[in-house]
Design an enzyme around this catalytic site. Structure first.
Site, PDB file in Angstrom:
ATOM      1  N   ARG A  78       0.791  -1.228   0.000  1.00  0.00           N
ATOM      2  CA  ARG A  78       0.000   0.000   0.000  1.00  0.00           C
ATOM      3  C   ARG A  78       0.824   1.280   0.000  1.00  0.00           C
ATOM      4  NH1 ARG A  78      -3.088  -3.329   3.495  1.00  0.00           N
ATOM      5  NH2 ARG A  78      -2.002  -2.475   5.307  1.00  0.00           N
TER       6      ARG A  78
ATOM      7  N   GLY B 144      -1.017  -9.551   8.745  1.00  0.00           N
ATOM      8  CA  GLY B 144      -0.729  -9.333  10.164  1.00  0.00           C
ATOM      9  C   GLY B 144      -1.403 -10.389  11.022  1.00  0.00           C
TER      10      GLY B 144
ATOM     11  N   ASP C 105       2.564 -13.480  22.300  1.00  0.00           N
ATOM     12  CA  ASP C 105       1.778 -12.733  21.317  1.00  0.00           C
ATOM     13  C   ASP C 105       0.366 -12.419  21.791  1.00  0.00           C
ATOM     14  OD1 ASP C 105       4.051 -13.222  19.884  1.00  0.00           O
ATOM     15  OD2 ASP C 105       3.075 -14.222  18.206  1.00  0.00           O
TER      16      ASP C 105
ATOM     17  N   THR D  24       9.232 -14.416  18.983  1.00  0.00           N
ATOM     18  CA  THR D  24       9.484 -15.565  19.857  1.00  0.00           C
ATOM     19  C   THR D  24      10.514 -15.265  20.946  1.00  0.00           C
ATOM     20  OG1 THR D  24       8.885 -17.123  18.109  1.00  0.00           O
ATOM     21  CG2 THR D  24      10.247 -17.971  19.908  1.00  0.00           C
TER      22      THR D  24
ATOM     23  N   ALA E 165      14.877  -8.908  12.598  1.00  0.00           N
ATOM     24  CA  ALA E 165      15.432  -9.303  11.303  1.00  0.00           C
ATOM     25  C   ALA E 165      14.306  -9.613  10.338  1.00  0.00           C
ATOM     26  CB  ALA E 165      16.353 -10.515  11.444  1.00  0.00           C
TER      27      ALA E 165
ATOM     28  N   HIS F  15      39.438  -8.273  10.173  1.00  0.00           N
ATOM     29  CA  HIS F  15      39.630  -8.085   8.735  1.00  0.00           C
ATOM     30  C   HIS F  15      40.112  -9.390   8.086  1.00  0.00           C
ATOM     31  CE1 HIS F  15      40.463  -5.819   5.081  1.00  0.00           C
ATOM     32  NE2 HIS F  15      41.585  -6.517   4.976  1.00  0.00           N
TER      33      HIS F  15
END
Length: 275
Positions: free
Chosen positions: A10, A73, A114, A122, A152, A248
Site C-alpha cells: 500500500r 498481520g 503474542d 518468539t 530481522a 579483517h
C-alpha cells in the site's frame, strides 16, 4: 526457483515501520532479483479461472497467479480461552491486558507472548516468560525490558536492525542526530559478480555520543546485528565503536570503521514520513 513473483503493497516502500533508507535498499534488492514491485497498490478482486487466480488492482492492472498470499498481520488468539468467565480484561484487539510484570487484572493469572500483543517475537516471549518465572518462582522482581530489541527480515539478502531508526531518532531527539552510513560490495558478491550492495547505518545522539540505533542489509546481517545489540544494551557510544579493533576481512568491521558523518539532522526538523 524460476517463478514470477509480484509484490503488492500500500505504501511507497515495503516494510512499514522500518528505517526508510533500509526499506529502499530492500526494495532495490528485490527488484534486482526479479521481483515485480507494485507500490501504492491494493487488490480489489480475486477470481478463480481455468488459468489460475485473476487478480485486479485499484490501478486497473490484471495479474494471473497460481497462488496469492496475503500478509495481513496477526491478531491475539484469545477467543477460545473463555477469559470472560473469570473476568480477565482484554483490549479492543483481543489482547490480554497485563501490567509491567505480565500480570492480568486477576492476580493469579499471568500472560506472556503474542496473546498480550506487545512485541510479537518468539525471543521476546521467551524473555517475558523468563521474567515471569523469576518474579513468581525465583523471588526476583523482574520486568521485561523492551528497549533495543533486535529484529530481522529474512529477505535475500536479509535486513536486520536494533534500536531506533533514523526517523524515530529524529522524532524523539532533543538535539541533533548524527547519521553514519556505508555501502560496499560484499566479498562473496565479488566472486559471483552480483551487483548487490551491503548497506549499514549507525544513528547517534550528537550531544551524548550514544549510539541510538544500527541497521544493516546484506549477507549475515542478523548474525552481525545480534552482537551490535549487546553494545546498544550496554549504552555504547560512537567513540567506543570507533576504538574497537575490527576483524579483517569481514563485513562486520565496517561498523567500527565508519568515521565520517553522512549527515547531521537537527532534532527540530522532526520530519514525518508517509512512505
Amino acid at each position: 526457483m524460476g517463478s514470477t513473483v509480484d509484490l503488492v503493497f500500500r505504501k511507497e516502500l515495503p516494510l512499514r515501520g522500518f528505517d526508510d533508507e533500509m526499506r529502499a535498499v530492500v526494495a532495490r534488492n528485490l527488484e534486482g532479483r526479479g521481483v515485480n514491485l507494485h507500490p501504492r497498490t491494493n487488490l480489489t478482486q480475486l477470481t478463480k479461472t481455468d488459468d489460475g487466480i485473476k487478480v485486479l488492482t485499484d490501478h486497473g492492472e490484471e495479474l494471473i497467479a497460481d497462488v496469492v498470499l496475503f500478509a495481513t498481520g496477526g491478531a491475539p488468539n484469545s477467543k477460545r480461552l473463555n477469559l470472560e468467565v473469570v473476568g480477565v480484561e482484554l483490549d479492543n484487539a483481543g489482547a490480554i491486558k497485563v501490567d509491567d510484570y505480565s500480570r492480568t487484572n486477576i492476580p493469579s493469572i499471568w500472560a506472556v507472548g503474542d496473546v498480550t500483543n506487545r512485541i510479537n517475537l518468539t525471543p521476546v516471549a521467551l524473555m517475558e516468560a523468563s521474567c515471569f518465572a523469576k518474579t513468581v518462582f525465583g523471588g526476583q522482581s523482574c520486568e521485561p525490558d523492551y528497549n533495543d530489541v533486535p529484529f530481522a527480515v529474512f529477505s535475500i539478502p536479509p535486513l536486520s536492525v536494533v534500536g531506533l531508526s533514523e526517523e524515530e531518532a529524529i522524532e524523539q531527539a532533543n538535539g541533533d542526530v548524527l547519521v553514519f552510513t556505508s555501502s560496499f560490495n560484499p566479498m562473496k558478491n565479488t566472486i559471483s559478480g552480483r551487483q548487490e550492495k551491503t548497506v549499514m547505518k549507525i544513528v547517534v545522539d550528537a550531544a551524548t555520543d550514544k549510539v541510538l540505533g544500527a541497521s544493516m542489509c546484506g549477507p549475515d546481517a542478523p548474525e552481525i546485528i545480534q552482537g551490535i545489540a549487546v553494545a546498544l544494551k550496554c549504552g555504547a557510544t560512537k567513540a567506543q565503536f570507533d576504538s574497537t579493533v575490527g576483524i579483517h576481512p569481514s563485513a562486520a568491521e565496517e561498523f567500527v570503521t565508519m568515521q565520517s558523518v553522512t549527515r547531521r539532522v537537527t532534532g527540530t526538523a522532526k520530519p514525518k514520513t508517509n512512505l
